[in-house]
Design a protein around this motif. Structure first.
Motif, PDB file in Angstrom:
ATOM      1  N   SER A  55      52.180  50.631  38.135  1.00  0.00           N
ATOM      2  CA  SER A  55      51.917  49.467  38.963  1.00  0.00           C
ATOM      3  C   SER A  55      50.417  49.216  39.073  1.00  0.00           C
ATOM      4  N   VAL A  56      50.093  47.949  39.258  1.00  0.00           N
ATOM      5  CA  VAL A  56      48.711  47.547  39.498  1.00  0.00           C
ATOM      6  C   VAL A  56      48.400  47.767  40.980  1.00  0.00           C
ATOM      7  N   VAL A  57      47.303  48.444  41.267  1.00  0.00           N
ATOM      8  CA  VAL A  57      46.901  48.745  42.643  1.00  0.00           C
ATOM      9  C   VAL A  57      45.430  48.377  42.814  1.00  0.00           C
ATOM     10  N   ALA A  58      45.012  48.349  44.070  1.00  0.00           N
ATOM     11  CA  ALA A  58      43.602  48.100  44.366  1.00  0.00           C
ATOM     12  C   ALA A  58      42.789  49.346  44.044  1.00  0.00           C
ATOM     13  N   TRP A  59      41.584  49.129  43.525  1.00  0.00           N
ATOM     14  CA  TRP A  59      40.695  50.257  43.268  1.00  0.00           C
ATOM     15  C   TRP A  59      40.437  51.000  44.569  1.00  0.00           C
ATOM     16  N   GLU A  60      40.024  50.292  45.597  1.00  0.00           N
ATOM     17  CA  GLU A  60      39.907  50.833  46.949  1.00  0.00           C
ATOM     18  C   GLU A  60      40.343  49.747  47.918  1.00  0.00           C
ATOM     19  N   GLU A  61      41.329  50.049  48.714  1.00  0.00           N
ATOM     20  CA  GLU A  61      41.809  49.087  49.706  1.00  0.00           C
ATOM     21  C   GLU A  61      41.319  49.539  51.078  1.00  0.00           C
ATOM     22  N   LEU A  62      40.414  48.741  51.670  1.00  0.00           N
ATOM     23  CA  LEU A  62      39.803  49.065  52.949  1.00  0.00           C
ATOM     24  C   LEU A  62      40.655  48.503  54.083  1.00  0.00           C
ATOM     25  N   VAL A  63      40.984  49.355  55.048  1.00  0.00           N
ATOM     26  CA  VAL A  63      41.745  48.932  56.230  1.00  0.00           C
ATOM     27  C   VAL A  63      40.739  48.606  57.326  1.00  0.00           C
TER      28      VAL A  63
ATOM     29  N   ARG B 151      47.566  41.318  39.673  1.00  0.00           N
ATOM     30  CA  ARG B 151      47.466  41.485  41.109  1.00  0.00           C
ATOM     31  C   ARG B 151      48.183  42.760  41.533  1.00  0.00           C
ATOM     32  N   PRO B 152      47.752  43.341  42.650  1.00  0.00           N
ATOM     33  CA  PRO B 152      48.414  44.559  43.119  1.00  0.00           C
ATOM     34  C   PRO B 152      49.920  44.341  43.282  1.00  0.00           C
ATOM     35  N   GLY B 153      50.664  45.324  42.815  1.00  0.00           N
ATOM     36  CA  GLY B 153      52.118  45.260  42.873  1.00  0.00           C
ATOM     37  C   GLY B 153      52.764  44.883  41.558  1.00  0.00           C
ATOM     38  N   MET B 154      52.004  44.294  40.620  1.00  0.00           N
ATOM     39  CA  MET B 154      52.566  43.953  39.321  1.00  0.00           C
ATOM     40  C   MET B 154      52.819  45.213  38.503  1.00  0.00           C
ATOM     41  N   PHE B 155      53.763  45.115  37.557  1.00  0.00           N
ATOM     42  CA  PHE B 155      54.117  46.232  36.680  1.00  0.00           C
ATOM     43  C   PHE B 155      53.620  45.920  35.276  1.00  0.00           C
ATOM     44  N   ALA B 156      52.981  46.901  34.646  1.00  0.00           N
ATOM     45  CA  ALA B 156      52.420  46.686  33.315  1.00  0.00           C
ATOM     46  C   ALA B 156      52.535  47.982  32.522  1.00  0.00           C
ATOM     47  N   ARG B 157      52.358  47.847  31.202  1.00  0.00           N
ATOM     48  CA  ARG B 157      52.402  48.985  30.283  1.00  0.00           C
ATOM     49  C   ARG B 157      51.032  49.185  29.655  1.00  0.00           C
TER      50      ARG B 157
END
Length: 396
Positions: free
Chosen positions: A91-99, A303-309
């Motif tokens: 899955s595509v994720v954020a490099w760093e997700e700041l809360v 975008r975050p949440g997408m699925f890729a190979r």
């Protein structure tokens, strides 16, 4: 028989009757026996020839070798730099997700000027809280500072007069000590007032939640009118807008991976050039898969949440290869025909990477051995062949 003179006008005598039928049958039986005898002689000669073949006149001469079954071309098995591809998906994720959370509690949300998906700059206002109470506390602290400064001036003036009078012995030593203590108290009260002022200023700054860095708003939970609690999440920010693919790779492939290696990220029909950023230090004990962090370019569109190979291309290493056209499948296993003394020998092999018309031979073949390239499908183990050329250049 005596001649008999028949009188004139007498009738002619009748002819003798034909041979009896049994004489014919006897003749036919004799002919049949003769035919059967001749056939038996021929059959006996054929059987004798089969059981006792004739020995040629020159028995000492060697038998002539059979002609070659086919003219073939060959190629040598040789090492070549061959980069294999390691495939993973995830899955595509954020490099760093700041809360981003609220530091101050009990304040009402007055304004949220940004929306999800919006790019923000460092220091940009994200959420504004109602700050009237905090402003009043700051002003009160400022007034306390002014009062403490005035008290300190008076204490210092009293101390200065006491020092002059002490020199002339007009006042006792105890009065001087009291004036010195009063000055110290005034200084302490001023420091305390300034600290309260700094606290009020800090709390007032907490009413304005600013972006700590450049990024993209990935989630917004703050709503105008809501009352905050300390530590309450207000929104999330993708730092610098950078996203990456967390590709899951089998544990046995991790040893060949390094940061900086090229990666082809495939999402649908799109192919995105990326690179390995880091390799996770642990492997999942349930799936035996490791995680490879693949940094995506800013214009990837993912975008975050997408699925890729991901197809990771490690550094090329020398591998023993043969032309892919030399590979056969006999009894469900890969094999090649090796030319030895003008005959072909069927050799089972283990294959690896296939690329650019060549195939890696992991086991079953040595460097320098010649394999049949063209015509291999028409040959069997042990067939004699004629080599058209000593070797052909592999197309690598």
């Amino acid at each position: 028989m005596p001649d008999t003179v028949l009188p004139r006008g007498a009738p002619a005598p009748e002819p003798d009757p034909p041979p009896a039928p049994r004489r014919r049958r006897w003749l036919l039986a004799v002919l049949l026996l003769v035919a059967l005898g001749a056939g038996g002689l021929l059959l006996r000669d054929d059987i004798s020839a089969l059981l006792h073949p004739a020995v040629p006149a020159q028995t000492a001469a060697p038998l002539a070798a059979p002609p070659p079954a086919l003219t073939v071309t060959v190629a040598e098995a040789r090492p070549a730099l061959l980069a294999r591809r390691i495939t993973g998906d995830g899955s595509v994720v954020a490099w760093e997700e700041l809360v981003i959370g609220a530091e101050a509690g009990g304040l009402r949300v007055a304004e949220v000027p940004v929306q999800e998906g919006e790019a923000v700059r460092e220091g940009q206002l994200l959420v504004r809280l109602e700050d009237a109470l905090l402003t009043a506390q700051r002003d009160q602290a400022e007034a306390a500072i002014a009062e403490a400064e005035a008290a300190l001036r008076i204490a210092r003036q009293d101390l200065a007069r006491a020092v002059e009078l002490t020199r002339t012995q007009s006042v006792p030593r105890q009065t001087l000590e009291q004036r010195e203590a009063a000055e110290a108290q005034a200084e302490a009260r001023l420091a305390s007032a300034r600290a309260r002022r700094d606290e009020a200023v800090a709390r007032l700054a907490q009413a304005r939640i600013l972006a700590p860095t450049d990024g993209i708003v990935s989630r917004r939970t703050a709503l105008p009118g809501a009352v905050t609690q300390p530590g309450q999440e207000m929104m999330r920010l993708i730092r610098d807008g950078r996203v990456e693919l967390d590709a899951r790779v089998p544990e046995l492939e991790l040893a060949a991976l390094r940061p900086g290696q090229r990666v082809r990220v495939i999402h649908g029909e799109r192919v995105i050039e990326a690179e390995v950023r880091a390799i996770a230090p642990t492997v999942s004990p349930e799936t035996r898969l490791g995680t490879v962090h693949v940094a995506l370019p800013p214009d990837s569109g993912l975008r975050p949440g997408m699925f890729a190979r991901a197809e990771i291309i490690p550094d090329p290493t020398p591998r023993l290869t043969v032309p892919q056209s030399a590979l056969l499948f006999r009894e469900g296993s890969p094999a090649v025909l090796v030319v030895e003394d003008e005959r072909v020998v069927l050799r089972q092999v283990q294959t690896g990477v296939r690329r650019d018309g060549v195939v890696e031979i992991a086991d079953g073949l040595e460097a320098g051995e010649r394999v049949v390239v063209s015509g291999a499908g028409f040959l069997r183990d042990g067939d004699r062949v004629r080599v058209a050329e000593p070797a052909i250049a592999d197309r690598r």
